[in-house]
Design a protein around this motif. Structure first.
Motif, PDB file in Angstrom:
ATOM      1  N   GLU A   1       0.354   2.773  -3.886  1.00 32.77           N
ATOM      2  CA  GLU A   1      -1.138   2.867  -2.956  1.00 32.77           C
ATOM      3  C   GLU A   1      -2.089   2.982  -3.148  1.00 32.77           C
ATOM      4  O   GLU A   1      -3.446   2.020  -3.182  1.00 32.77           O
ATOM      5  CB  GLU A   1      -0.379   3.775  -1.880  1.00 32.77           C
ATOM      6  N   GLU A   2      -2.664   3.964  -4.455  1.00 32.12           N
ATOM      7  CA  GLU A   2      -3.902   4.093  -4.437  1.00 32.12           C
ATOM      8  C   GLU A   2      -4.596   2.422  -6.246  1.00 32.12           C
ATOM      9  O   GLU A   2      -5.797   2.970  -6.414  1.00 32.12           O
ATOM     10  CB  GLU A   2      -4.270   5.380  -5.464  1.00 32.12           C
ATOM     11  N   HIS A   3      -3.572   1.866  -6.112  1.00 25.53           N
ATOM     12  CA  HIS A   3      -3.972   0.875  -7.347  1.00 25.53           C
ATOM     13  C   HIS A   3      -4.649  -0.298  -5.844  1.00 25.53           C
ATOM     14  O   HIS A   3      -5.121  -1.359  -6.645  1.00 25.53           O
ATOM     15  CB  HIS A   3      -2.673   0.386  -7.554  1.00 25.53           C
TER      16      HIS A   3
ATOM     17  N   LEU B   1       1.339  -4.790   9.732  1.00 24.84           N
ATOM     18  CA  LEU B   1       2.168  -5.327   8.757  1.00 24.84           C
ATOM     19  C   LEU B   1       1.534  -6.262   7.109  1.00 24.84           C
ATOM     20  O   LEU B   1       0.549  -7.525   7.730  1.00 24.84           O
ATOM     21  CB  LEU B   1       3.231  -6.064   9.132  1.00 24.84           C
ATOM     22  N   GLY B   2       1.402  -5.956   6.408  1.00 26.68           N
ATOM     23  CA  GLY B   2       0.334  -6.650   5.247  1.00 26.68           C
ATOM     24  C   GLY B   2       1.556  -6.920   4.366  1.00 26.68           C
ATOM     25  O   GLY B   2       2.803  -7.727   5.096  1.00 26.68           O
TER      26      GLY B   2
ATOM     27  N   LYS C   1       7.234  -6.792 -10.696  1.00 28.39           N
ATOM     28  CA  LYS C   1       6.642  -6.180  -9.684  1.00 28.39           C
ATOM     29  C   LYS C   1       7.241  -5.922  -8.724  1.00 28.39           C
ATOM     30  O   LYS C   1       8.389  -5.229  -7.509  1.00 28.39           O
ATOM     31  CB  LYS C   1       6.405  -7.641  -8.272  1.00 28.39           C
ATOM     32  N   LEU C   2       7.418  -4.285  -8.359  1.00 30.83           N
ATOM     33  CA  LEU C   2       7.570  -3.379  -7.582  1.00 30.83           C
ATOM     34  C   LEU C   2       6.803  -2.295  -7.480  1.00 30.83           C
ATOM     35  O   LEU C   2       6.164  -1.742  -7.617  1.00 30.83           O
ATOM     36  CB  LEU C   2       8.472  -2.368  -8.846  1.00 30.83           C
ATOM     37  N   LEU C   3       7.166  -1.869  -6.439  1.00 30.14           N
ATOM     38  CA  LEU C   3       6.276  -0.911  -5.383  1.00 30.14           C
ATOM     39  C   LEU C   3       7.023   0.357  -4.951  1.00 30.14           C
ATOM     40  O   LEU C   3       7.910   0.646  -5.794  1.00 30.14           O
ATOM     41  CB  LEU C   3       6.674  -1.350  -4.005  1.00 30.14           C
TER      42      LEU C   3
ATOM     43  N   SER D   1      -1.503   1.108   8.776  1.00 23.67           N
ATOM     44  CA  SER D   1      -0.748   0.095   8.002  1.00 23.67           C
ATOM     45  C   SER D   1       0.436  -0.145   6.622  1.00 23.67           C
ATOM     46  O   SER D   1       0.405   0.963   6.490  1.00 23.67           O
ATOM     47  CB  SER D   1      -1.887  -0.320   7.138  1.00 23.67           C
ATOM     48  N   LEU D   2       1.427  -0.973   6.374  1.00 25.53           N
ATOM     49  CA  LEU D   2       2.722  -1.019   6.413  1.00 25.53           C
ATOM     50  C   LEU D   2       2.966  -1.853   4.899  1.00 25.53           C
ATOM     51  O   LEU D   2       2.286  -2.800   5.561  1.00 25.53           O
ATOM     52  CB  LEU D   2       4.315  -0.611   6.868  1.00 25.53           C
ATOM     53  N   MET D   3       3.729  -1.898   4.171  1.00 29.74           N
ATOM     54  CA  MET D   3       3.389  -3.367   3.080  1.00 29.74           C
ATOM     55  C   MET D   3       4.089  -2.889   2.642  1.00 29.74           C
ATOM     56  O   MET D   3       4.470  -2.559   1.648  1.00 29.74           O
ATOM     57  CB  MET D   3       1.650  -3.077   2.007  1.00 29.74           C
TER      58      MET D   3
END
Length: 318
Positions: free
Chosen positions: A120-122, A104-105, A273-275, A159-161
């Motif tokens: 994710e590619e950022h 977990l990150g 700040k949005l995923l 891995s999960l963010m």
């Protein structure tokens, strides 16, 4: 695939405790160790533990965490502790035959000026936020460690963010907590003291995403059972609110009826700040707890566990 014997590293923390609750309800044999029982920075101790207990799966939620002041004051501790914990647990899990590991990150891994929403590619496309780069670098190293062990050894480490989390077990300390629990405590203290207003830093226009920790825990367990890939995944709601909207929602739940004053002389921080959670959504998982519903349960936990402690009313945004 379901796993019956699962080691949750960091089970005392906000995320780890929620994961343990979800797994226990499912009937899994949840293995935990306190810091006194197992020092995760001790490589030999971690290897002995994994060899003796032999869990089928590991959820790596243990980490050294803290706010801006802590990151700035103790940068060596943040990067060393997190890197060594990650390396010890991932390596020992592989060596002892663990079938699945979930690392977990945090969304802080992304560049300070990453496009919004953040995909994710950022990752690694720009400079990090200087106030938490030590923690962010460690978490990026954790992602890369999982990918390296998958490539070289075929170890099923994912891995999960997660985005900004809240819920039962959160930190409500006014000096060190994140915005949502800090607002909840301030509104509660204002209601109890009869204060006519609460001051919130900034214009209230900055936008933030919030995920209930129980939703996050369900996502972790779901991914543990259904996802095996080298690419890490964002975990969030895919929706954000202004700080003004968040403050108004917290005030409603707490029952504070006074005035909200926004101190525009104070900084807003990052405007947004949005995923982007389209990858996880496409795989079949989506958050289900709406913010106000989650706030109700969080406030109930706060009343049962925190507000009985001696507090000082502070409404300066500190």
């Amino acid at each position: 695939m379901k796993y019956s014997r699962i080691f949750v590293a960091g089970h005392k923390g906000l995320v780890g405790s929620a994961v343990a609750r979800v797994l226990e309800k499912s009937g899994a044999d949840v293995v935990t160790r306190t810091r006194q029982e197992l020092d995760l920075t001790d490589q030999a101790a971690v290897r002995r533990f994994m060899a003796d207990v032999r869990p089928e799966a590991v959820v790596l939620a243990a980490a050294k965490v803290g706010g801006i002041h802590a990151n700035d004051t103790y940068p060596a501790e943040f990067i060393w502790n997190n890197c060594i914990i990650q390396c010890n647990v991932i390596d020992a899990a592989y060596r002892s035959g663990v079938s699945k590991l979930v690392f977990l990150g945090s969304s802080c891994i992304y560049p300070k000026f990453a496009p919004q929403p953040m995909r994710e590619e950022h990752l690694l496309t720009g400079a990090l936020e200087p106030t938490n780069e030590w923690y962010a670098v460690a978490k990026i190293a954790g992602i890369k460690t999982c990918q390296a062990y998958r490539r070289q050894y075929g170890f099923d480490a994912i891995s999960l963010m997660p985005t900004n989390l809240y819920g039962p077990g959160d930190n409500f300390d006014l000096l060190n907590s994140h915005v949502l629990p800090a607002l909840m405590r301030r509104f509660h203290e204002a209601k109890v003291s009869g204060a006519p207003s609460v001051t919130v830093w900034g214009t209230g226009n900055a936008r933030r995403e919030f995920l209930h920790v129980d939703d996050c825990a369900h996502a972790i367990v779901w991914c543990m059972e259904n996802y095996s890939g080298e690419d890490f995944l964002n975990v969030g709601t895919g929706q954000d609110l202004t700080i003004r909207e968040v403050a108004q929602a917290v005030a409603r739940v707490v029952g504070f009826t006074g005035e909200l004053v926004f101190d525009v002389s104070k900084p807003d921080g990052t405007p947004r700040k949005l995923l982007d959670v389209s990858r996880l959504d496409a795989l079949g998982w989506r958050a289900s707890i709406v913010l106000e519903e989650g706030l109700v349960g969080t406030y109930r936990w706060f009343l049962d566990n925190i507000c009985c402690l001696r507090t000082e009313s502070r409404f300066d945004g500190s």
